[in-house]
Design a protein around this motif. Structure first.
Motif, PDB file in Angstrom:
ATOM      1  N   VAL A  43      48.434  35.046  47.166  1.00 43.42           N
ATOM      2  CA  VAL A  43      47.831  35.497  48.430  1.00 43.42           C
ATOM      3  C   VAL A  43      46.337  35.191  48.410  1.00 43.42           C
ATOM      4  CG1 VAL A  43      47.199  37.553  49.778  1.00 43.42           C
ATOM      5  CG2 VAL A  43      49.565  37.246  48.970  1.00 43.42           C
ATOM      6  N   ASP A  44      45.668  35.560  47.331  1.00 42.62           N
ATOM      7  CA  ASP A  44      44.227  35.282  47.263  1.00 42.62           C
ATOM      8  C   ASP A  44      43.954  33.782  47.291  1.00 42.62           C
ATOM      9  OD1 ASP A  44      41.395  36.251  46.797  1.00 42.62           O
ATOM     10  OD2 ASP A  44      41.655  34.768  45.203  1.00 42.62           O
ATOM     11  N   ILE A  56      32.833  43.117  36.555  1.00 43.01           N
ATOM     12  CA  ILE A  56      33.925  42.189  36.847  1.00 43.01           C
ATOM     13  C   ILE A  56      35.209  42.962  36.604  1.00 43.01           C
ATOM     14  CG2 ILE A  56      35.124  40.099  36.108  1.00 43.01           C
ATOM     15  CD1 ILE A  56      32.469  38.974  35.214  1.00 43.01           C
ATOM     16  N   CYS A  57      36.107  42.954  37.588  1.00 42.64           N
ATOM     17  CA  CYS A  57      37.338  43.730  37.452  1.00 42.64           C
ATOM     18  C   CYS A  57      38.546  42.820  37.620  1.00 42.64           C
ATOM     19  CB  CYS A  57      37.359  44.848  38.503  1.00 42.64           C
ATOM     20  SG  CYS A  57      38.814  45.906  38.337  1.00 42.64           S
ATOM     21  N   ALA A  65      38.482  39.534  39.660  1.00 43.95           N
ATOM     22  CA  ALA A  65      38.679  38.338  38.833  1.00 43.95           C
ATOM     23  C   ALA A  65      39.897  37.523  39.246  1.00 43.95           C
ATOM     24  CB  ALA A  65      38.781  38.759  37.365  1.00 43.95           C
ATOM     25  N   PHE A  66      39.911  37.027  40.454  1.00 40.70           N
ATOM     26  CA  PHE A  66      40.971  36.094  40.838  1.00 40.70           C
ATOM     27  C   PHE A  66      40.623  34.729  40.254  1.00 40.70           C
ATOM     28  CE2 PHE A  66      41.858  39.169  44.348  1.00 40.70           C
ATOM     29  CZ  PHE A  66      43.182  39.399  44.036  1.00 40.70           C
ATOM     30  N   ASN A  67      41.012  34.533  39.008  1.00 45.47           N
ATOM     31  CA  ASN A  67      40.541  33.361  38.266  1.00 45.47           C
ATOM     32  C   ASN A  67      41.064  32.041  38.813  1.00 45.47           C
ATOM     33  OD1 ASN A  67      43.078  34.411  37.110  1.00 45.47           O
ATOM     34  ND2 ASN A  67      42.927  32.605  35.798  1.00 45.47           N
ATOM     35  N   TYR A  68      42.188  32.070  39.547  1.00 43.42           N
ATOM     36  CA  TYR A  68      42.734  30.791  40.034  1.00 43.42           C
ATOM     37  C   TYR A  68      41.796  30.110  41.031  1.00 43.42           C
ATOM     38  CZ  TYR A  68      47.010  31.635  37.455  1.00 43.42           C
ATOM     39  OH  TYR A  68      47.916  31.840  36.444  1.00 43.42           O
ATOM     40  N   ARG A  69      40.883  30.884  41.641  1.00 39.58           N
ATOM     41  CA  ARG A  69      39.864  30.243  42.480  1.00 39.58           C
ATOM     42  C   ARG A  69      38.999  29.290  41.667  1.00 39.58           C
ATOM     43  NH1 ARG A  69      37.116  34.041  47.049  1.00 39.58           N
ATOM     44  NH2 ARG A  69      38.978  35.144  47.773  1.00 39.58           N
ATOM     45  N   SER A  93      31.556  36.119  44.539  1.00 44.55           N
ATOM     46  CA  SER A  93      32.778  35.987  45.313  1.00 44.55           C
ATOM     47  C   SER A  93      33.895  35.646  44.354  1.00 44.55           C
ATOM     48  CB  SER A  93      32.592  34.875  46.349  1.00 44.55           C
ATOM     49  OG  SER A  93      33.820  34.564  46.957  1.00 44.55           O
ATOM     50  N   PRO A  94      35.092  36.216  44.474  1.00 47.84           N
ATOM     51  CA  PRO A  94      35.539  37.175  45.475  1.00 47.84           C
ATOM     52  C   PRO A  94      35.017  38.582  45.192  1.00 47.84           C
ATOM     53  CG  PRO A  94      37.319  36.690  43.947  1.00 47.84           C
ATOM     54  CD  PRO A  94      36.184  35.794  43.580  1.00 47.84           C
TER      55      PRO A  94
END
Lengths: 379, 379, 379, 379
Positions: free
Chosen positions: A190-191, A93-94, A125-129, A350-351
């Motif tokens: 953006v993500d 996980i990055c 790790a786009f945690n806001y998803r 995902s992502p």
């Protein structure tokens, strides 16, 4: 886990919690934490509940008791650590942004694809998803409730640099952070926009701004300290980024990311308008989603304030009764849960690193546009 | 007054009211209203309280009992009427946008300058300047409460064209309206932003979009009907405009104007962030101004919801006790009051035709940018 | 019109407007205004657009050119003026509270009933019924959208007496005003609650409080001045009233009315919860109604912010496009429109003097409860 | 810990976290959890991270490795468990309401006083005191920022019983729960109001209501199941409680607690108005405090939305940067932190059992008033 500053603390809290909140396919053991400063990393291990620590990330990766590597370091080190870990057969996980350049991000995505063929998984790790309200927003869009996309209006507003005497940290140095508001917070919107819409940006036009060009050096030596010692140092990244774009499938999008929106603390905002509905979100009220269902009669219609705390909402089966708020750290707990489930089931989480690369390409296009008179740049 | 549609109705309400609400240097008499359709204009005169009517605006201007001409027609007729009126020695109030092109606007501004030398006054009707909350916001900025400008975030969101079966009207035809959302509503937020900030935009980058390119013709013949009869007609203006810019004195600004923001009715929004404070405004809550005073301690600070209904607030000396809301039409009553006071005192009213021309130049620069790959265009 | 202070000004604005905004069965002529002070009343006549003035209300009533008498004086004079006017065959609109006692109100209601038999109409001016959002709320309840009533939560919060140096006016003197917050503002929320619910209160329990028991006398002699000259005078009415009650058809209700809610200016609030829906309203945002439709799925449900500015909403056919706010004075314009339509059609206008009497009985029961240890009092 | 339902889960999460978030004087070991059903309690121990379990609370108390007993069972068992634990020398945290009767609560308070003399500490778990926004509100009041108290307006609105087919649980049975909305949620707002104001209620007048008098029995046997098996059972507690009161030091207070406020999920609301300021709070937005500072000029004043997430706010030193929300469970983490610090320092934790008894007396006075025609009852 590599890294033990702010992100290290919140990741640790989520790792401690995930196995108690959710039914998982694995037992979670917090094996070891890595960092360069032996005193600080030992203290972090104790504080955050890690069984051991390492001062060299290579040693950390090499440990037999480590099967997942969670990379929480500044962006300039992501590629080296993540690629090495994947090659060593560890799931990774990055933290975002995936890397400081498209080239590094592309190398990481390639490594991830290759690793996946060997059953080794990776996630950015786009945690806001994993904010329940945004995960739920995605499901509304996916089921067609908003119709054809017309507009995205996104902003990420903070104000921690308004004071010109706020000290320089690595987050304001290009060689460490890659960029400023652009990579740190524009990356998130953006993500999030691409995730909720279910489409990618095809092109952008933008500009960057650095309002305060030099700042005092704190003279400290911790992880967050800037390089350069005492005195005054140059801010070499953007304080703010504004840009607009178009989605591949049509629809306009605008983005503002800034550390100079006086009085806004962490206002990560997303508005999406479609031909048959709309949604609005502000992370400062992360448990709420405003939803407009265009199919209702005009006289009785309006944005509904949905409290995304019902047991049928995403991730809420693990938590409290309706109306009891969740907090920031839950986004990480949810992220790790999804990661572990994917690893167990042999799916790609995902992502993916490829998703991280795509975001990196958008940010790079914004920078290129900003350097070229804000002209249009295809992603 | 020339014109008797929506704007005619609201202007009439304001003319009827202004002399009763404020102490004025003149008695207001509503002499005559002009329009081409004799039946409709007679009905409008009766309904709205005008003593007479004319079907030729030249006759209206020529009347001895007319000393002020209020131009409420579509933009393609503004220049001819306003210039003729000024030449005839009549004071002129002209609806926005001042004209459909920079050239016409420049001619009007020149005529206004020449007329002013003869003591004949003119004003462009950017009524949002007369929202008490925005007039008060201007005073806060002017007195330095926000410090150095960092960001303007402006939007004007409506949704009346989301339905593709909404009929074509003159507002969607380039030859009548000049542009779509750009001239109709982006004009308002450009003017409001420049007014509150007290500076002008130096350059912009933007794009325009028409989501629905043809619409049913209503077949009607009224003022709002589109040219072209029955069937389907082309939308030849923009449905949405998005752009960003920089102020001459520094500071980034973003603008979104759209008729496709599903669920937003008349959300004319303005956020301004400076080095020592911020303000936020939404016309749907026109009696409220959110104000952040950065000089207070962080722990107790936040955006204040100021109800701009105190007797010391701009224009409020004429109205009700604190907490009793004003409405849309009051902005016009305030506008006419300021106009009459300026005429009486021999001052040039504000915003002048020159201010209207400046807005026109910004809109023109946005169009030019949109036609040239969104590249930067100086205003 | 009798009376020319705050209520006189806002009534005048509404009388000037109603004939232009709505199609009426009558032409409205503003014949004459009455007041005791000849200089002040003449000035008020000029300012507000009345053709003549009288210093004796008996003369006003006697005028041939007066067919409607609008009573805007303090409550102690309502009964005498209104009854005399009805007996003289004039239609009467009377400000609330209908009277200062149940006895006077009963006499007025009796006079109204008798007058109605002669085709002479009367109405008590509970203007909040004419807020479009509350009229629309009534229609939602009436059509069953809220189901069985469970709770009303009402408050009317102002803060204009928080400052102990605010001067004594007639509104704080029992002999003129009858009561304080109770008759002035609790009256509004009692009427509004009963109106929207469509039922009457069957009993109450309450208490009254006077926080500041003496105040400086302004020494003035105007209409709003207290009796008693200079120095300090006693506050002989309540500063705040709190009570709860039960509706005849079931359902609990709570009420708070106060002039000591620091920071609240005119927060007339109403929440209604039924077995299948809910509504919430705050007059400081008078163009908004929050509506919860319990028939929708939990996951996507929440209070909707309905902007009550659609052309299909009550009274909105006369006004502006969606999203353009109305203000306080429109409630009076709507009230006069309804009154004139009722007079023309031979219907009894609503709310009737009998409705005003019913509210008076509730207020009287609250006072009685307050004097008797807050025990339950049937209405 | 005794009890493993909803409260058990959230307490466990807090116990797991407190030692990692805060610097504590003790290491926290989660020794054992107690419950009657061996299968369920074993599963709860595993899920929530307890090292052992017991099916008899007497055994749990007797364990050598237990030094703190956390009582999360229904109210009818509180007294027996808590008193036994205190007598056994264990520190005790007991969920609210402290007991189902004033008599039991008084016995517990007496036991607590006696235990304190032996250095054994106790606390009643009014967790809302540990919402950072309310702890901060208390500090504002304590430092005099609100001046003299005028009004408290409190409500706790839920809607989980609106549906008449919602099954009967122990929370609707008098013998288990003692009361309904009164003890469950009115208890919270009474305590919170008294805590923030810093004073106690001296008397009350109130009424209770049960809207739905019988409900289906689920037939289940779990902890939350009602006694009585299948079929239909009587609701023997109140669905809603409304009352008003007066504080000992002056000031009016109103309270509404209901499970029938359709569309409100967990709206625990508190408004406090003083002679020089005001605060407003809604737990559904638990990270926000609205604060009005009456010392500022009227023209620029209004309620500020303070995001209570600054590092100087109560408890925030342990958490995330400004603008990153906390959630419901953090209130328990903070509570345990304060308890452990008090135990370590030899102080009596707050709120004490005596505070719990005082709340119980208020609730009892409300019941007595409700049974006696809502007449005034001194506390």
């Amino acid at each position: 886990m590599v890294g033990y500053a702010f992100m290290g603390a919140v990741h640790s809290q989520a790792w401690r919690t995930v196995g108690h909140a959710f039914d998982l396919p694995f037992d979670v053991r917090m094996a070891a934490i890595g960092g360069r400063d032996p005193v600080a990393v030992k203290e972090a291990a104790d504080r955050h509940g890690w069984a051991a620590f390492e001062t060299d990330w290579r040693e950390l990766i090499a440990r037999d008791d480590v099967s997942i590597v969670d990379v929480c370091t500044p962006g300039d080190t992501h590629a080296a650590i993540a690629i090495a870990a994947l090659e060593a057969g560890k799931h990774v996980i990055c933290e975002k942004p995936l890397a400081n350049s498209v080239e590094e991000a592309a190398a990481m995505a390639a490594a991830a694809t290759e690793a996946a063929a060997r059953g080794v998984r990776s996630m950015v790790a786009f945690n806001y998803r994993r904010v329940p309200a945004l995960a739920y927003a995605r499901s509304l869009v996916e089921s067609g409730r908003l119709g054809t996309l017309r507009h995205v209006r996104a902003a990420y507003q903070q104000d921690w640099l308004v004071d010109p005497s706020a000290p320089l940290t690595w987050r304001m140095q290009k060689e460490r952070a890659g960029s400023g508001a652009l990579g740190d917070i524009a990356a998130h919107i953006v993500d999030a926009a691409q995730f909720v819409v279910g489409d990618v940006l095809a092109g952008v036009s933008g500009t960057l701004e650095t309002f305060v060009r030099s700042r005092p050096l704190s003279g400290g030596s911790g992880l967050s300290a800037a390089s350069g010692g005492a005195g005054v140092g140059d801010v070499t990244v953007d304080d703010a980024a504004v840009f607009f774009g178009r989605f591949a499938g049509g629809g306009l999008a605008t983005f503002e990311a800034t550390r100079f929106a006086t009085g806004r603390k962490n206002a990560m905002q997303l508005e999406i308008y479609g031909s048959s509905g709309g949604i609005r979100f502000d992370f400062e009220r992360m448990n709420e989603l405003l939803f407009f269902d265009g199919s209702l009669p005009d006289t009785e219609n309006g944005y509904r304030r949905v409290l995304v705390t019902e047991s049928d909402h995403p991730y809420l089966e693990a938590w409290w009764p309706p109306g009891h708020p969740l907090g920031y750290e839950h986004t990480f707990t949810h992220e790790f849960r999804d990661f572990l489930v994917a690893v167990s089931s042999g799916d790609d989480p995902s992502p993916s690193f490829a998703d991280g690369l795509q975001v990196q390409k958008v940010l790079s296009a914004v920078s290129e546009s900003a350097e070229n008179g804000s002209g249009w740049v295809e992603v």
